[in-house]
Design a protein around this motif. Structure first.
Motif, PDB file in Angstrom:
ATOM      1  N   LEU A 232      -2.915   5.751 -20.921  1.00 25.54           N
ATOM      2  CA  LEU A 232      -1.795   6.507 -21.301  1.00 25.54           C
ATOM      3  C   LEU A 232      -0.006   5.974 -22.021  1.00 25.54           C
ATOM      4  O   LEU A 232       0.067   6.623 -22.953  1.00 25.54           O
ATOM      5  CB  LEU A 232      -1.045   7.926 -20.251  1.00 25.54           C
ATOM      6  CG  LEU A 232      -2.282   7.958 -19.223  1.00 25.54           C
ATOM      7  CD1 LEU A 232      -1.836   9.024 -18.212  1.00 25.54           C
ATOM      8  CD2 LEU A 232      -2.974   9.098 -20.393  1.00 25.54           C
TER       9      LEU A 232
ATOM     10  N   VAL B 120       3.249  -2.474 -22.230  1.00 23.53           N
ATOM     11  CA  VAL B 120       3.674  -3.234 -23.092  1.00 23.53           C
ATOM     12  C   VAL B 120       4.236  -4.293 -23.234  1.00 23.53           C
ATOM     13  O   VAL B 120       4.249  -5.101 -24.072  1.00 23.53           O
ATOM     14  CB  VAL B 120       4.806  -1.771 -23.140  1.00 23.53           C
ATOM     15  CG1 VAL B 120       6.396  -2.618 -24.255  1.00 23.53           C
ATOM     16  CG2 VAL B 120       4.494  -0.849 -23.033  1.00 23.53           C
ATOM     17  N   VAL B 121       4.366  -4.825 -21.754  1.00 26.49           N
ATOM     18  CA  VAL B 121       4.966  -6.165 -22.167  1.00 26.49           C
ATOM     19  C   VAL B 121       3.635  -7.439 -22.361  1.00 26.49           C
ATOM     20  O   VAL B 121       3.830  -8.182 -22.882  1.00 26.49           O
ATOM     21  CB  VAL B 121       5.186  -6.561 -20.267  1.00 26.49           C
ATOM     22  CG1 VAL B 121       5.602  -8.271 -20.270  1.00 26.49           C
ATOM     23  CG2 VAL B 121       6.447  -6.166 -20.441  1.00 26.49           C
TER      24      VAL B 121
ATOM     25  N   VAL C  95      -9.225   4.969 -11.696  1.00 28.83           N
ATOM     26  CA  VAL C  95      -7.984   5.073 -11.779  1.00 28.83           C
ATOM     27  C   VAL C  95      -6.655   4.330 -12.905  1.00 28.83           C
ATOM     28  O   VAL C  95      -5.675   4.882 -13.927  1.00 28.83           O
ATOM     29  CB  VAL C  95      -7.055   5.951 -10.393  1.00 28.83           C
ATOM     30  CG1 VAL C  95      -5.719   6.686 -11.481  1.00 28.83           C
ATOM     31  CG2 VAL C  95      -8.136   6.842 -10.437  1.00 28.83           C
TER      32      VAL C  95
ATOM     33  N   PRO D 271       2.553   1.265 -17.347  1.00 28.36           N
ATOM     34  CA  PRO D 271       3.413   1.129 -18.976  1.00 28.36           C
ATOM     35  C   PRO D 271       3.396   0.194 -19.365  1.00 28.36           C
ATOM     36  O   PRO D 271       3.581  -0.590 -19.977  1.00 28.36           O
ATOM     37  CB  PRO D 271       4.072   2.710 -18.865  1.00 28.36           C
ATOM     38  CG  PRO D 271       4.042   2.927 -17.455  1.00 28.36           C
ATOM     39  CD  PRO D 271       3.053   2.296 -16.208  1.00 28.36           C
ATOM     40  N   MET D 272       4.186  -0.431 -17.749  1.00 23.29           N
ATOM     41  CA  MET D 272       4.789  -1.390 -18.359  1.00 23.29           C
ATOM     42  C   MET D 272       4.310  -2.887 -18.918  1.00 23.29           C
ATOM     43  O   MET D 272       4.343  -3.779 -19.194  1.00 23.29           O
ATOM     44  CB  MET D 272       6.266  -2.206 -17.119  1.00 23.29           C
ATOM     45  CG  MET D 272       6.674  -2.164 -17.563  1.00 23.29           C
ATOM     46  SD  MET D 272       8.726  -3.363 -16.597  1.00 23.29           S
ATOM     47  CE  MET D 272       7.430  -3.457 -14.988  1.00 23.29           C
TER      48      MET D 272
ATOM     49  N   VAL E 228      -4.935   5.289 -16.578  1.00 26.52           N
ATOM     50  CA  VAL E 228      -3.170   5.547 -16.520  1.00 26.52           C
ATOM     51  C   VAL E 228      -3.005   4.638 -17.166  1.00 26.52           C
ATOM     52  O   VAL E 228      -2.239   4.415 -18.225  1.00 26.52           O
ATOM     53  CB  VAL E 228      -2.870   5.204 -15.159  1.00 26.52           C
ATOM     54  CG1 VAL E 228      -0.934   5.822 -15.218  1.00 26.52           C
ATOM     55  CG2 VAL E 228      -3.133   6.197 -13.953  1.00 26.52           C
TER      56      VAL E 228
ATOM     57  N   GLN F  94       0.814  -1.058   0.040  1.00 29.24           N
ATOM     58  CA  GLN F  94       0.074  -0.231   0.179  1.00 29.24           C
ATOM     59  C   GLN F  94       0.937   1.355  -0.160  1.00 29.24           C
ATOM     60  O   GLN F  94       0.583   2.594  -0.169  1.00 29.24           O
ATOM     61  CB  GLN F  94      -0.825   0.162   1.095  1.00 29.24           C
ATOM     62  CG  GLN F  94      -2.227  -1.464   1.268  1.00 29.24           C
ATOM     63  CD  GLN F  94      -2.492  -0.285   0.462  1.00 29.24           C
ATOM     64  OE1 GLN F  94      -4.264   0.541   0.873  1.00 29.24           O
ATOM     65  NE2 GLN F  94      -3.651  -1.047  -0.632  1.00 29.24           N
ATOM     66  N   THR F  95       1.855   1.204   0.429  1.00 28.16           N
ATOM     67  CA  THR F  95       3.286   2.517   0.718  1.00 28.16           C
ATOM     68  C   THR F  95       3.804   2.585  -0.679  1.00 28.16           C
ATOM     69  O   THR F  95       4.739   3.606  -0.997  1.00 28.16           O
ATOM     70  CB  THR F  95       4.507   1.635   1.796  1.00 28.16           C
ATOM     71  OG1 THR F  95       5.107   1.356   1.651  1.00 28.16           O
ATOM     72  CG2 THR F  95       3.296   1.573   2.862  1.00 28.16           C
ATOM     73  N   ILE F  96       3.620   1.849  -1.540  1.00 31.09           N
ATOM     74  CA  ILE F  96       4.019   1.655  -2.790  1.00 31.09           C
ATOM     75  C   ILE F  96       3.403   2.508  -3.753  1.00 31.09           C
ATOM     76  O   ILE F  96       2.390   1.859  -3.838  1.00 31.09           O
ATOM     77  CB  ILE F  96       5.396   0.583  -3.284  1.00 31.09           C
ATOM     78  CG1 ILE F  96       4.629  -0.416  -3.889  1.00 31.09           C
ATOM     79  CG2 ILE F  96       5.919   0.589  -2.003  1.00 31.09           C
ATOM     80  CD1 ILE F  96       5.764  -1.521  -4.205  1.00 31.09           C
ATOM     81  N   PRO F  97       3.978   3.315  -5.009  1.00 34.60           N
ATOM     82  CA  PRO F  97       3.087   3.785  -6.051  1.00 34.60           C
ATOM     83  C   PRO F  97       3.148   2.956  -6.952  1.00 34.60           C
ATOM     84  O   PRO F  97       3.671   2.519  -7.829  1.00 34.60           O
ATOM     85  CB  PRO F  97       4.250   5.266  -6.516  1.00 34.60           C
ATOM     86  CG  PRO F  97       5.844   4.730  -5.451  1.00 34.60           C
ATOM     87  CD  PRO F  97       5.372   3.565  -4.915  1.00 34.60           C
ATOM     88  N   ILE F  98       2.300   1.916  -6.214  1.00 31.96           N
ATOM     89  CA  ILE F  98       1.911   0.598  -7.698  1.00 31.96           C
ATOM     90  C   ILE F  98       2.032   1.277  -8.968  1.00 31.96           C
ATOM     91  O   ILE F  98       2.223   0.904 -10.313  1.00 31.96           O
ATOM     92  CB  ILE F  98       1.001  -0.070  -6.981  1.00 31.96           C
ATOM     93  CG1 ILE F  98       1.361  -1.071  -5.883  1.00 31.96           C
ATOM     94  CG2 ILE F  98       0.678  -1.440  -8.086  1.00 31.96           C
ATOM     95  CD1 ILE F  98       0.644  -1.755  -5.390  1.00 31.96           C
ATOM     96  N   LEU F  99       1.280   2.329  -9.046  1.00 31.52           N
ATOM     97  CA  LEU F  99       0.728   2.188 -10.383  1.00 31.52           C
ATOM     98  C   LEU F  99       1.639   2.585 -11.588  1.00 31.52           C
ATOM     99  O   LEU F  99       1.171   2.715 -12.417  1.00 31.52           O
ATOM    100  CB  LEU F  99      -0.532   4.327 -10.511  1.00 31.52           C
ATOM    101  CG  LEU F  99      -1.255   4.373 -11.011  1.00 31.52           C
ATOM    102  CD1 LEU F  99      -2.111   3.172 -11.136  1.00 31.52           C
ATOM    103  CD2 LEU F  99      -1.525   5.639 -11.359  1.00 31.52           C
ATOM    104  N   ALA F 100       2.772   3.030 -11.598  1.00 31.20           N
ATOM    105  CA  ALA F 100       4.474   3.464 -11.754  1.00 31.20           C
ATOM    106  C   ALA F 100       4.487   1.959 -13.207  1.00 31.20           C
ATOM    107  O   ALA F 100       4.924   2.077 -13.692  1.00 31.20           O
ATOM    108  CB  ALA F 100       5.252   3.314 -10.805  1.00 31.20           C
ATOM    109  N   ILE F 101       4.037   1.029 -12.480  1.00 32.21           N
ATOM    110  CA  ILE F 101       4.043  -0.541 -12.941  1.00 32.21           C
ATOM    111  C   ILE F 101       3.216  -0.352 -14.322  1.00 32.21           C
ATOM    112  O   ILE F 101       3.305  -0.784 -15.445  1.00 32.21           O
ATOM    113  CB  ILE F 101       4.185  -1.844 -12.077  1.00 32.21           C
ATOM    114  CG1 ILE F 101       4.991  -1.432 -11.164  1.00 32.21           C
ATOM    115  CG2 ILE F 101       4.093  -2.737 -13.403  1.00 32.21           C
ATOM    116  CD1 ILE F 101       4.771  -2.872  -9.951  1.00 32.21           C
TER     117      ILE F 101
END
Lengths: 385, 307
Positions: free
Chosen positions: B249, B162-163, B242, B158-159, B246, B149-156
């Motif tokens: 994008l 693409v993967v 959300v 795009p990957m 995202v 919960q404390t990490i910005p999982i949403l950053a994954i």
């Protein structure tokens, strides 16, 4: 009496009895060792010796119980994991074949699971150092086990790096791109996130103060603030980029908008949580409004405020990173992720995600420490739990 | 505060006071204030480019023209509310199959969000039940669920797009997967809390009935956990939207609200961004309201008190 019986109800039925789990692990190890002989594949010595030791540990685990079994099990699991790492790296020709690798991995998983069960049956309660270490050992084993399985599977089965790099490759990218990642960290976290977070949380708090003072404002803002939680606010990013340019200012603006409403709603809930008796006591002391606020209302609202601060720490990182997808100078974590994905350098992307994860956890951890220091009086921080 | 209220004479409240004490009027007042600020901001932010244009044309610029131009600028820095409403109306009244209809884009994003939400909630529920019943999972997995919960999982996101694109999976599936993994954390955490919420006395009672753990689950834990579950589901459906946006994008997806945002930002179409943003907000509110409706129906069917 009632506590004891409810604990017994709560205690879960064990799926694999320790002896059964150890025997199963031993069998898998033996199959993994025998399988290469049947197909005349060369047997790597290091891996074989490691699996043999792990198997012996599993065998030992069937004979003893309690701490000894937990120690043997986890020891054997560590040896098996270490043995599998080089075996998988050499799997191209020298290492274990695919079948044997699977068998050994399943064996190690069963052994680790059994060892976790043995540890969880030990006395984990209490504030002693051993108790704490043992409580930490289980999640640590689980995480490490996942990492080992990831590494072994990716290398052992030659998964293309574009699909999924191994933890080793990610670590290598982390080291070799350290300076780039540091510059990204500075741009995204030290500039956008921190500035936006402070401004957003500050603005939310000030708004909450005003809304607490003027009831009309509170009843107007609170429903809207609650409504905002349903809105994908991060979509405002392109507008902010258009208004404030490609620099860190636009990202900070997104962060401000994302963090202001959780802070407003939580602070208001905190201010409202004042006990009526306490407020009356302050009145009977003849306390001025400011005294009553500083000594009663604000400390009482702190748990709620910290909830918002912690939630906002994650939101701020997400906001800054996603806003960078919409345009940025050639530095920043969001920029790194979007460009390196396009260039198929997936290991660098993963390294950036590792940095983001560490940042998020550290941010949250610092807030949790500050919360313990400031709201030490709160029931959730007192007592032996 | 109490003493003041006691001392105040019970005066007959006037119309304004009665309105101000109501629930709707304060919200309307704040919304009206926001619209006024928006209208003023549209003039103020668009003024430089209009003044510039008039100066170059050598024409005088009075205030009325400035207001008119500011609210109807071709490429506004901040479009006026009426421009956004007009654009919304135009794109919502188009045939829903048209590529320019926001209903079409909202359907695409919404279906990805909903399918991800369904999968993620299912996963979250299964995981929570397992965590409550298997002590080892509780000790080993739960700390990681909380840490995640404390990490910005949403950053994954795009990957993943693409993967999965490399694996030949495009369109709805990658977005649904992003939504799924964003969803299951709040559901799991909420439901674990809820499944543990029954009173020890009630658990003891189930024990005296010699109930099996499945019976305890279906007859005590699950009903007790429902409020927690729905709280988690509301958070989950909001972030699943959300996630879907995202997810559109990074790859320059052809359709969906996220792609409208991205296209608008590439081509400087501010009005398009704003109306996409509004539709996304309506969609998010509607999805959360849907979960609220489900909660209301479930609670009513269980004979719970409705508040």
């Amino acid at each position: 009496m009632s506590m004891v019986s409810s604990k017994e109800v709560l205690a879960a039925p064990t799926l694999v009895r320790p002896a059964a789990g150890s025997v199963l692990a031993l069998l898998f190890y033996l199959f993994a060792l025998v399988a290469p002989l049947a197909t005349h594949e060369p047997v790597p010595t290091a891996a074989s010796v490691g699996l043999l030791i792990a198997g012996l540990c599993a065998f030992g685990c069937t004979l003893v119980t309690g701490p000894l079994c937990a120690g043997l099990g986890s020891g054997g699991w560590v040896v098996a994991s270490l043995a599998l790492l080089p075996a998988s790296i050499a799997s191209a020709g020298l290492g274990l074949g695919a079948g044997a690798l699977w068998l050994a991995l399943i064996g190690a998983a069963i052994q680790g699971w059994t060892a976790m069960g043995a540890i969880s049956r030990l006395k984990l309660e209490g504030r002693t150092l051993t108790g704490r270490l043992l409580r930490l050992a289980i999640p640590a084993m689980f995480g490490l086990g996942l990492l080992v399985a990831w590494q072994v599977l990716v290398i052992g089965f030659a998964v293309p790096q574009i699909l999924l790099p191994s933890p080793g490759q990610i670590f290598a990218a982390l080291v070799s791109h350290a300076s780039i990642l540091l510059a990204d960290f500075q741009q995204t976290v030290l500039k956008s996130v921190i500035a936006g977070y402070i401004m957003g949380c500050g603005a939310g708090f000030v708004l909450a103060l005003l809304a607490d003072r003027f009831d009309f404002l509170r009843r107007g803002l609170l429903p809207l603030g609650n409504l905002v939680s349903a809105i994908p606010i991060v979509g405002i990013a392109p507008i902010m980029v258009m208004w404030f340019g490609f620099g860190w200012q636009s990202k900070a603006a997104v962060v401000v908008i994302m963090t202001v409403f959780p802070m407003l709603v939580s602070s208001l809930a905190g201010f409202a949580a004042v006990d009526r008796m306490h407020a009356d006591l302050m009145t009977s002391y003849g306390a001025r409004g400011s005294q009553s606020f500083l000594k009663l209302v604000l400390p009482g609202a702190m748990p709620h405020i910290f909830n918002a601060l912690k939630l906002n720490s994650t939101l701020a990182l997400i906001g800054a990173i996603v806003a960078e997808f919409f345009g940025t100078p050639i530095v920043g974590m969001g920029f790194r992720i979007s460009t390196e994905v396009a260039r198929m350098n997936v290991d660098v992307v993963w390294a950036t995600i590792v940095v983001a994860a560490l940042t998020g956890s550290a941010f949250y951890g610092l807030l949790a420490i500050a919360e313990r220091l400031i709201t030490f009086w709160h029931p959730s921080h007192r007592g032996g739990h | 505060m109490t003493s003041e209220a006691l001392m105040a004479p019970p005066a007959a409240p006037g119309l304004f006071r009665r309105l101000a004490a109501g629930r709707v009027f304060p919200v309307l007042a704040i919304v009206a204030a926001i619209i006024v600020i928006w209208l003023a901001g549209a003039i103020w932010l668009n003024a430089p480019q209009i003044e510039d244009a008039y100066q170059r044309a050598g024409q005088p610029l009075d205030f009325a023209t400035l207001v008119h131009e500011g609210w109807n600028a071709k490429r506004p820095v901040l479009p006026s509310p009426q421009q956004v409403v007009t654009d919304l109306w135009n794109s919502l009244t188009l045939s829903p199959t048209s590529k320019r209809s926001l209903v079409y884009h909202a359907t695409i994003t919404g279906s990805a969000a909903l399918s991800g939400f369904a999968l993620g909630s299912l996963l979250g529920i299964v995981l929570a039940i397992a965590i409550v019943h298997v002590r080892r999972l509780d000790l080993s997995l739960m700390p990681w669920v909380i840490t995640s919960q404390t990490i910005p999982i949403l950053a994954i996101a795009p990957m993943i797009v693409v993967v999965l694109g490399n694996l030949g999976l495009t369109g709805l599936i990658p977005k649904a997967i992003i939504s799924m993994y964003l969803c299951f954390f709040p559901v799991t955490i909420g439901l674990v809390k809820g499944l543990r919420s029954p009173d020890p006395l009630q658990m003891d009672l189930m024990r005296t009935y010699s109930a099996s753990s499945r019976q305890v689950l279906t007859k005590l834990r699950w009903p007790a956990a429902l409020p927690y579950l729905f709280a988690g589901l509301k958070v989950a459906i909001a972030i699943s939207l959300v996630g879907a946006i995202v997810g559109e994008l990074p790859t320059g997806a052809q359709a969906g609200l996220g792609s409208r945002l991205l296209a608008g930002s590439y081509f400087g179409q501010t009005v398009q961004i704003w109306s996409a943003l509004f539709v996304a907000s309506f969609l998010g509110t509607a999805l959360v309201a849907l979960v609220g409706l489900a909660e209301w129906m479930v609670r009513r069917s269980m004979g719970g008190r409705l508040t």
